[in-house]
Design an enzyme around this catalytic site. Structure first.
Site, mmCIF file in Angstrom:
data_model
loop_
_atom_site.group_PDB
_atom_site.id
_atom_site.type_symbol
_atom_site.label_atom_id
_atom_site.label_comp_id
_atom_site.label_asym_id
_atom_site.label_seq_id
_atom_site.Cartn_x
_atom_site.Cartn_y
_atom_site.Cartn_z
ATOM 1 N N TYR A 129 0.818 -1.208 0.000
ATOM 2 C CA TYR A 129 0.000 0.000 0.000
ATOM 3 C C TYR A 129 0.858 1.268 0.000
ATOM 4 O O TYR A 129 0.374 2.340 -0.350
ATOM 5 C CB TYR A 129 -0.934 0.038 1.205
ATOM 6 C CG TYR A 129 -1.923 -1.099 1.300
ATOM 7 C CD1 TYR A 129 -2.133 -1.991 0.253
ATOM 8 C CD2 TYR A 129 -2.658 -1.287 2.466
ATOM 9 C CE1 TYR A 129 -3.035 -3.030 0.357
ATOM 10 C CE2 TYR A 129 -3.566 -2.321 2.576
ATOM 11 C CZ TYR A 129 -3.747 -3.190 1.536
ATOM 12 O OH TYR A 129 -4.648 -4.225 1.647
ATOM 13 N N HIS A 174 0.553 -11.578 1.430
ATOM 14 C CA HIS A 174 -0.460 -10.791 0.719
ATOM 15 C C HIS A 174 -1.160 -11.592 -0.385
ATOM 16 O O HIS A 174 -2.386 -11.539 -0.517
ATOM 17 C CB HIS A 174 0.190 -9.541 0.127
ATOM 18 C CG HIS A 174 -0.762 -8.417 -0.085
ATOM 19 N ND1 HIS A 174 -0.381 -7.099 -0.090
ATOM 20 C CD2 HIS A 174 -2.103 -8.395 -0.308
ATOM 21 C CE1 HIS A 174 -1.431 -6.326 -0.303
ATOM 22 N NE2 HIS A 174 -2.485 -7.089 -0.431
#
Length: 275
Positions: free
Chosen positions: A51, A109
């Site tokens: 992110y 992830h």
């Protein structure tokens, strides 16, 4: 301040039943959103190396005035950092960026099956937990077969699998697989990018209970045993997303919402590549 119920993990820890997502906030946006949300009563904050806002999330935690022990912080190993040694280094960088000595939950992830490093990455997470640098470990976007491979090759079951889940993609089979394995389901994009909130089943339930369509969908998650991670930088919407525990949907309402057909917005875990 809102009091949020908690959900158990298979390692003995517990997580708040709703969290704050931070994708795709910038550092500055995340710092403001996280500080305000924690003061409001949120206690679970979700970020990821991918992110690019871990520094901002850390700033928000520090500025909130909420004691560190009360805040549960999740981050994730990005694809470019998969592998045993790479993951150990990545976790060190993540903790440095967040300004934290430990993480409460650390996830892989994406599985990236073509790269085929997720088992070694998982072994690194197991070691990080043993070293006290991570409290709980899990994965994101894994299929049941990929979960079973982790367990078969390491003997350690993830505590969490965070997946795309919303009324358009209810993931009933994966939910059942998680329940069989004692894995908590977290939902990213739990509101389906807000594209399903005008569906008649959701609008009708909102009218029945005097709440917003978004609150209906988050309650639907909670009643299915799912932990939603809605993203919002708007204080009013943050407050609304946290206020979902004072009503309960009726079973026919739950069934109608679960039957909504919609698209998958994110990647297919068997094919998606994220670096």
């Amino acid at each position: 301040m809102t009091t949020t119920p908690t959900l158990p993990l298979n390692d003995g820890s517990r997580l708040p039943a709703v969290g704050l997502g931070t994708y795709p906030m910038t550092d500055d946006e995340a710092a403001t959103a996280v500080a305000g949300a924690l003061r409001m009563g949120y206690r679970l904050v979700d970020t990821a190396a991918k992110y690019g806002n871990e520094v901002g999330v850390g700033r928000g935690i520090a500025a909130s005035g909420v004691p560190r022990a009360e805040v549960l912080v999740t981050s994730k190993v990005r694809g470019a950092d998969q592998g045993y040694e790479e993951t150990l280094r990545a976790c060190e960088q993540t903790r440095r960026d967040l300004g934290l000595e430990y993480l409460d939950l650390y996830l892989i992830h994406w599985p990236l099956p073509r790269v085929d490093k997720y088992v070694d990455t998982w072994r690194a997470l197991v070691q990080l937990r043993a070293d006290g640098l991570v409290r709980s470990i899990g994965v994101s976007n894994f299929t049941a077969a990929q979960l079973d491979r982790l367990v078969a090759e390491t003997g350690v079951t993830p505590s969490v699998n965070q997946v795309e889940l919303h009324p358009g993609l209810p993931q009933a089979e994966l939910l059942a697989a998680h329940a069989e394995r004692g894995i908590l389901t977290q939902a990213w994009s739990p509101l389906g990018r807000r594209r399903l909130l005008d569906h008649p089943a959701i609008v009708e339930a909102a009218g029945n209970h005097g709440v917003s369509p978004g609150q209906v969908v988050l309650s639907w998650h909670h009643q299915r045993g799912v932990l939603p991670i809605p993203k919002s930088a708007d204080p009013a919407r943050q407050r609304e997303n946290l206020d979902i525990f004072r009503f309960a949907l009726h079973e026919p309402e739950m069934e109608r919402i679960t039957a909504i057909a919609g698209p998958r917005y994110g990647g297919d875990p068997d094919e998606h590549e994220e670096f």
